[in-house]
Design a protein around this motif. Structure first.
Motif: not given
Length: 111
Positions: A12-20, A30-50
């Motif tokens: 139950n960490q907060s997440v956002l759709v990330g990426g450029p 990205r979810a249906t065609e490319i198969g590669y999404v960005f998920i951002k965890f904003p509650d880390t220092t500076g946010g962690t975009d994976l």
């Protein structure tokens, strides 16, 4: 396992759709065609975009209406973070492009 992975493994960490270009259209593409999404965890220092390789078998988009921006998307996929193989699990509300998620260490690190 390092501190960042331990912190992001708590459910139950907060997440956002990330990426450029964090938009509804980009998430759908990205979810249906490319198969590669960005998920951002904003509650880390500076946010962690994976960058997450989508596991299509575990991802569930049946409740996601990308046309109207309603519903939610359950996205799962894998990545390597600090040399550790992890699974990212996120539930994204399409109206806000935010939700909750966490990481799950896989393989030898999961023990």
């Amino acid at each position: 396992m390092n501190d960042l992975i331990q912190r992001l493994s708590v459910e139950n960490q907060s997440v956002l759709v990330g990426g450029p270009d964090p938009s509804l259209d980009e998430l759908q593409k990205r979810a249906t065609e490319i198969g590669y999404v960005f998920i951002k965890f904003p509650d880390t220092t500076g946010g962690t975009d994976l960058g997450v390789r989508v596991d299509k078998a575990a991802t569930d988009l049946r409740n996601a209406d990308f046309t109207t921006g309603r519903g939610s998307a359950h996205i799962e996929g894998t990545l390597t973070l600090d040399y550790v193989q992890v699974r990212c699990v996120a539930d994204i509300d399409l109206a806000s492009l935010s939700g909750t998620g966490h990481l799950k260490p896989e393989g030898a690190q999961a023990a």
